[in-house]
Every structure is written in structure tokens, then in C-alpha cells.
Design a protein around this motif. Structure first.
Motif, short mmCIF file in Angstrom:
data_model
loop_
_atom_site.label_atom_id
_atom_site.label_comp_id
_atom_site.label_asym_id
_atom_site.label_seq_id
_atom_site.Cartn_x
_atom_site.Cartn_y
_atom_site.Cartn_z
N UNK A 40 -38.45 -30.44 123.14
CA UNK A 40 -38.24 -29.92 121.79
C UNK A 40 -39.58 -29.84 120.94
N UNK A 41 -39.75 -28.80 119.91
CA UNK A 41 -40.67 -28.66 119.11
C UNK A 41 -40.38 -28.96 117.59
N UNK A 84 -42.86 -41.49 118.68
CA UNK A 84 -42.35 -40.28 118.55
C UNK A 84 -43.52 -39.07 117.99
N UNK A 85 -44.26 -39.75 117.03
CA UNK A 85 -45.26 -39.24 116.36
C UNK A 85 -46.48 -38.71 117.28
N UNK A 86 -46.52 -39.69 118.37
CA UNK A 86 -47.68 -39.47 119.07
C UNK A 86 -47.24 -38.42 120.55
N UNK A 87 -46.08 -38.14 120.22
CA UNK A 87 -45.28 -37.31 121.51
C UNK A 87 -45.67 -35.82 121.42
N UNK A 88 -45.65 -35.03 122.29
CA UNK A 88 -45.70 -33.42 122.16
C UNK A 88 -44.79 -32.94 121.31
N UNK A 89 -43.53 -33.52 121.29
CA UNK A 89 -42.69 -32.71 120.54
C UNK A 89 -43.16 -32.91 118.74
N UNK A 112 -46.09 -29.86 116.85
CA UNK A 112 -45.91 -28.63 115.85
C UNK A 112 -45.31 -29.13 114.64
N UNK A 113 -45.25 -30.45 114.24
CA UNK A 113 -44.86 -30.93 112.91
C UNK A 113 -45.50 -30.25 111.75
N UNK A 114 -44.71 -29.72 110.62
CA UNK A 114 -45.31 -29.16 109.63
C UNK A 114 -44.94 -29.88 108.21
N UNK A 152 -54.38 -28.95 124.83
CA UNK A 152 -54.76 -27.58 125.00
C UNK A 152 -53.92 -26.52 124.55
N UNK A 153 -52.83 -26.89 123.85
CA UNK A 153 -51.78 -26.01 123.22
C UNK A 153 -51.90 -25.87 121.82
N UNK A 154 -50.76 -26.04 121.10
CA UNK A 154 -50.79 -25.58 119.75
C UNK A 154 -51.35 -27.03 118.94
N UNK A 155 -52.49 -26.85 118.23
CA UNK A 155 -52.97 -27.87 117.50
C UNK A 155 -52.04 -28.60 116.57
N UNK A 156 -52.07 -29.84 116.39
CA UNK A 156 -51.46 -30.47 115.22
C UNK A 156 -51.72 -30.00 113.84
#
Length: 586
Positions: free
Chosen positions: A105-106, A128-133, A136-138, A170-174
Motif C-alpha cells: 500500500x501507498x 508504520x511511519x518508518x515503512x515504505x507504506x 508517499x505520505x502527504x 531509490x523510489x519516491x522521496x518522502x
């Protein structure tokens, strides 16, 4: 405005709402219907659970149902743990989000507002905040969660780690855009830690941190962070203590051309700060709402603001209510703004009515650092005396009190630290008791003299939920009674306090009501109006006479408010105030 910070708008047509059903999830069976609805709802983009209450077992069942939805984006879970102990919240949060750690999930929005989970609640959210999910948090909404400075530090560390992890992946930066954390007692250390996180993230567009007891060092740290977030559209620092940090804040605001809403209400920016802010925004082309009410601002500051915005076509709202303009000053401001459509809607009903002695403000700014240090000592003393609480909680709260000057027309000097003092004592204005208007007791109606007997006082106050309110109302009646001798008034007041049983909650209630009765704070239930008080000499003498039986927390609070009250024009009252201060400080 602050009331809406906990709310998430309906986010998408693919939202499953189970809001405000009063669900009490104590077992998996209690939430079976909800879990079935989650499993069947496709695609599930947002899950709204506000206004319910669940424990770990129920959270486990919901979390398993959620794990089947990798498309989930918005977790709207404000007011989800009412009546639960703080220790119940972390494991429940872990179970709710466990499946989201690995299902791909994102997440775009997390709303956990109105869940008074304190610092340990942040620990429950940490993994949870440290995870890859969460890369994408905005939007992160943690309004009214009681995090405290420690919770602020833990949250800041988690946000920094999330940003670092996203880069390493290496993906979407926070790229967090909205951060909302009002009424959390973040104070200086919590706000400084979060400011560091904001600097590193650099993508914030909305920062709302009202009513957090933040004082100048914390404000200055945040202003530095603002400069690293040039896309900021909304800044809300209302009901903190800005004072000497105002010039630095204004300098940062000047470099934020996209700013649309600026809320610095009830933050003691005073005249000099208002002038600095006015000059900072003069070239802004996107500013739509400006809130500078209740700021101890004199007419020079008000006129500077008015002149800065009079040719600003974007501005739709300007709040200058509750300052010190006086009737003539209000008219001058209206004349400057006569071409603005909103001028007729501007309220000045709470104006403090004085534009004199503005030169005192110069000394206020010069001496602010010394005042801050004195307040810190008082603050620490009061903090140490408060017992640790671990009760079940309900987080439906109204706004806190707003600070006000005494009945003197002079502006208050330094009230740094009062916002966090009030936060630490956790005052609430939810009592149904309503203070009536004050009146002087007539001799022919006077029944107070019968209360010289402690048994009569006990009978009068009764032993129920309203005893505290009756006691404070009795004190008010004594202070406004011109037929009783001072010795009689003090004797009755002493009897009233001896009758009361001061539990932790009763003590807070007594402190709250007493400060309202003394005109030191405003009561939300009466429209944020401050009580008119004219009997300070009698009040001070009574408090001196009964000081030995006042609760320690009451004396600590009184010393803070008395030290920071406005100068009295009557030398006799000033002398009495100093005598009371010396007495209650021992």
C-alpha cells in the motif's frame, strides 16, 4: 478555525465510512460487520472510523481485513480510542497497520487526531511511519493527541528516518505536504525537534501547530524551518507565545510568497511584532486570510497592518479583534480599510480599549528574556508538583482558554509561559456550570453572614459534582459583598476550602474556575469573554488570609498570573498584589 483541524474532508468516492456509529469494539465479534464491509468494499481508497472505540483484539481483526487492500490511501481514524487507556493504544495501532507494512500500500493521509495517546502512542505508530507504506505520505493529522515534548521528539525522529529510508530505497522521496498537530503540549523542545524534521523534509505546504505552549526559542526554530519550505501556503501558530521571536518570524514570512493563510492570533506579537509582520507581507500577492487578534497590539501596529493590506486584492479576511486600539483607533483602522469588502464584517467587540502608554512595550521587549527565565522556573516548579495520570480518556474537547489582561487598561507585560502552564494543568471548559454576572450583594438580602459556621458552609456547598463550582461562586459573592467585614469574608472563604475535598480532577476544576472568576483567563462557554473584576484589594486580602489552605497548584498558577498581570494604576492595589505574591511563594 482550530476546531476543524481534526477533521478530514471526504476524500474520494471510494471511501468506506463507519463514522460516529458509537461502535465499542472489545472483541473480534464486535467488529465482524465492519470487517466484512471492509473486505467487500472495492476499491477501498479511504477508511473512516472516527467516533468509535476499539481495543487490541478488535484492531487485530480490522487490520487483517485491511491487509487485503493494497489500494488503501487514507486512514481517517481520529477519535477512535475514546475511553481506552493510553497503554491500550500502541498495540492497537500496531495491529491496525501491520498488514499495510507488507501489502504494497501507498498511504497518502493519516489522521489520528483526538486520540489522547501521549508519547507512547507515537511509539505505536513509529514502525508504520518508518515503512515504505508511508514514503508517499502527504498529510499527517495528529491534532489534540497529548504528545507532549517527548512525543514531538519521537515523531520528529520517525519523520526524519522515513525521509532517509525513502531516499535509500531509490523510489519516491518522502514529501510530506501537510502537518497538523495543534493542542499537543509540544512546547519548546518538541517544536525544536519537529522544526529540524521540517528542515530536512522541505516539501511542506501546511503547518498548523496552535495551542502548543511554544515559546520564543521554539518559534525561532520553526521560522528557520519555514525558510526550507518555500511552498508554504498555511502557517497557524495561534495561541502560542511569540513575543521576541516576532521579528525573525516576520523575516521568514517575507520570503514565503505563496502564503495564503497566516494565523498568529493570541500569540503576544504586540505592536512591534505586528509592525514587522505588516512590513513582511506588504508585497504578498496570494495572502487571503490574516489573523492577528488578541495580540496586545496598540493602534500603531493596527494601522501598519491596515495600510499594508489595503491594496492587497487577494485578502478576504482580516482579524484584528481583541487588541488595544480604543474607539478612536478602531475608527482609524476602518477608515484606512474603507475600500475593502470585508471591513463591515470586521469585529472589534473584544477590544481592550486603550492605546495609551505604548512606550511600556519597549521595556517589555527589552526585558522579555529575563521574564522568560523567571517563568521557566515557575513552570518547572508547577510541573514537578503535578501527579502522574493514567486515566481512561475522552478527547472531545473545545478550545482552551485565551489569556487576557487584567481589568487595568494597560497592556500586560510578559505572559510568556502561560500557554504551556495552562496546557500542563490540562484545563477544560466542558463544565455545565455557568458563572453569572457579578453583582454587589445588598445588605437586606445578605445571607452570607450565616455561613460563618462551618456546618452551614458544608450544608450550602453540599457534597456533589457541583461543590467546586458553588465554592468559587461563593468566593465571588464574598468579594462583591460590601456589607461583610474583611475578617468575616476571609473566615467564610476559609470554611469553604476546608469543606472541599481536593482530588486531582477537583483541584484542576477549582483552579480553572478560580482563574475565570479572577478575570485572568477567558471562558469559551461565555463567548471568550473575560470577567469584569473591580474588587482586587478585597480579593488579594482574602487570598492572603486563606493562603495556607490553598492547594499548591493553585498557588503556583496564581503566582504566574499575578507576576504577568498588567500594571495597576492604584498603588495600594499594587502593594497588595506584591504582598500576596510574597505570601503564596512562601
Amino acid at each position: 478555525m482550530t476546531d476543524n483541524l481534526s477533521k478530514s474532508l471526504k476524500s474520494t468516492e471510494h471511501e468506506l465510512s463507519w463514522a460516529n456509529r458509537g461502535l465499542k469494539g472489545n472483541t473480534a465479534a464486535d467488529v465482524k460487520e465492519l470487517c466484512t464491509a471492509i473486505e467487500k468494499f472495492k476499491p477501498l481508497k479511504a477508511l473512516r472510523l472516527e467516533g468509535n472505540t476499539i481495543n487490541e483484539e478488535a484492531a487485530t481483526a480490522i487490520g487483517k481485513a485491511l491487509a487485503k487492500h493494497s489500494e488503501i490511501e487514507r486512514l481517517i481514524w481520529n477519535d477512535l480510542f475514546t475511553t481506552r487507556l493510553k497503554t491500550e493504544v500502541p498495540p492497537s495501532l500496531i495491529k491496525l497497520t501491520q498488514g499495510l507494512l507488507t501489502n504494497g500500500s501507498h498511504i497518502v493521509e493519516i489522521n489520528l487526531s483526538d486520540n489522547a495517546f501521549g508519547p507512547i502512542g507515537v511509539k505505536g505508530l513509529e514502525s508504520f511511519l518508518l515503512s515504505s507504506a508511508c514514503y508517499t505520505l502527504e498529510e499527517l493529522r495528529l491534532n489534540n493527541c497529548g504528545m507532549g515534548s517527548m512525543g514531538g521528539k519521537l515523531l520528529a525522529e520517525a519523520l526524519i528516518a522515513c525521509h532517509k529510508n525513502s531516499i535509500a530505497a531509490g523510489g519516491k522521496q518522502f514529501a510530506l505536504k501537510q502537518f497538523i498537530a495543534g493542542r499537543n503540549r509540544l512546547e519548546i523542545e518538541g517544536s525544536q525537534a519537529l522544526a529540524k524534521a521540517f528542515e530536512i523534509i522541505g516539501t511542506l505546504e501546511v503547518i498548523r501547530m496552535p495551542q502548543n505552549g511554544i515559546r520564543p526559542p521554539g518559534i525561532e526554530a520553526l521560522t528557520t524551518a519555514f525558510l526550507h519550505n518555500r511552498n508554504l501556503r498555511i502557517i497557524d501558530l495561534n495561541d502560542n507565545t511569540i513575543t521576541t521571536a516576532a521579528p525573525k518570524l516576520a523575516s521568514a514570512i517575507e520570503k514565503l510568497p505563496k502564503l495564503e493563510i497566516l494565523n498568529l492570533e493570541s500569540s503576544l506579537i504586540r505592536t512591534r511584532g505586528a509592525v514587522a509582520v505588516a512590513r513582511a507581507i506588504v508585497s504578498h500577492k496570494n495572502l487571503q486570510e490574516l489573523y492577528l487578534g488578541c495580540n496586545d497590539m496598540h493602534i500603531d501596529g493596527g494601522l501598519e497592518v491596515a495600510r499594508s493590506v489595503k491594496n492587497m486584492p487577494s485578502l478576504k479576511v482580516l482579524d484584528l479583534n481583541g487588541n488595544c486600539f480604543g474607539l478612536d483607533g478602531i475608527e482609524e483602522v476602518r477608515q484606512v480599510l474603507e475600500n475593502k469588502p470585508f471591513v463591515d464584517q470586521m469585529a472589534f467587540s473584544d477590544d481592550e480599549g486603550s492605546d495609551e502608554e505604548e512606550e511600556e512595550e519597549e521595556n517589555d521587549y527589552d526585558d522579555e528574556q529575563e521574564i522568560d527565565e523567571d517563568d521557566d522556573e515557575e513552570y518547572q516548579e508547577a510541573e514537578e508538583e503535578q501527579p502522574e495520570e493514567t486515566p481512561a480518556f475522552s478527547t472531545k474537547q473545545t478550545n482552551g482558554f485565551h489569556f487576557a489582561a487584567s481589568s487595568s487598561t494597560n497592556p500586560p507585560e510578559g505572559v510568556s509561559g502561560l500557554s504551556n502552564m495552562m496546557a500542563k494543568f490540562d484545563f477544560s471548559v466542558n463544565s455545565t456550570f455557568n458563572f453569572g454576572s457579578q453583582s454587589t450583594t445588598e445588605a437586606k438580602d445578605n445571607k452570607l453572614s450565616t455561613l460563618i459556621s462551618i456546618d452551614k458552609v458544608k450544608e450550602y456547598l453540599k457534597n456533589d459534582e457541583q461543590s467546586i463550582e458553588r465554592a468559587v461562586k461563593l468566593l465571588e459573592d464574598l468579594w462583591n459583598d460590601n456589607t461583610l467585614a474583611q475578617k468575616q469574608s476571609s473566615s467564610i472563604a476559609e470554611n469553604a476550602l476546608k469543606v472541599l475535598t481536593f482530588s486531582t480532577s477537583n483541584e484542576r476544576n477549582f483552579n480553572e474556575r478560580l482563574l475565570v472568576a479572577l478575570g485572568f483567563i477567558k471562558d469559551e462557554q461565555t463567548g471568550r469573554l473575560r470577567r469584569p473584576v473591580n474588587q482586587y484589594s478585597k480579593i488579594y486580602q482574602t487570598l492572603i488570609d486563606i493562603h495556607q489552605i490553598l492547594p499548591k497548584s493553585t498557588k503556583n498558577l496564581l503566582s504566574i498570573f499575578l507576576q504577568n498581570a498588567a500594571r495597576d494604576q492604584n498603588p495600594g492595589i499594587t502593594e497588595m498584589k506584591q504582598k500576596l505574591l510574597k505570601t503564596i511563594k512562601g
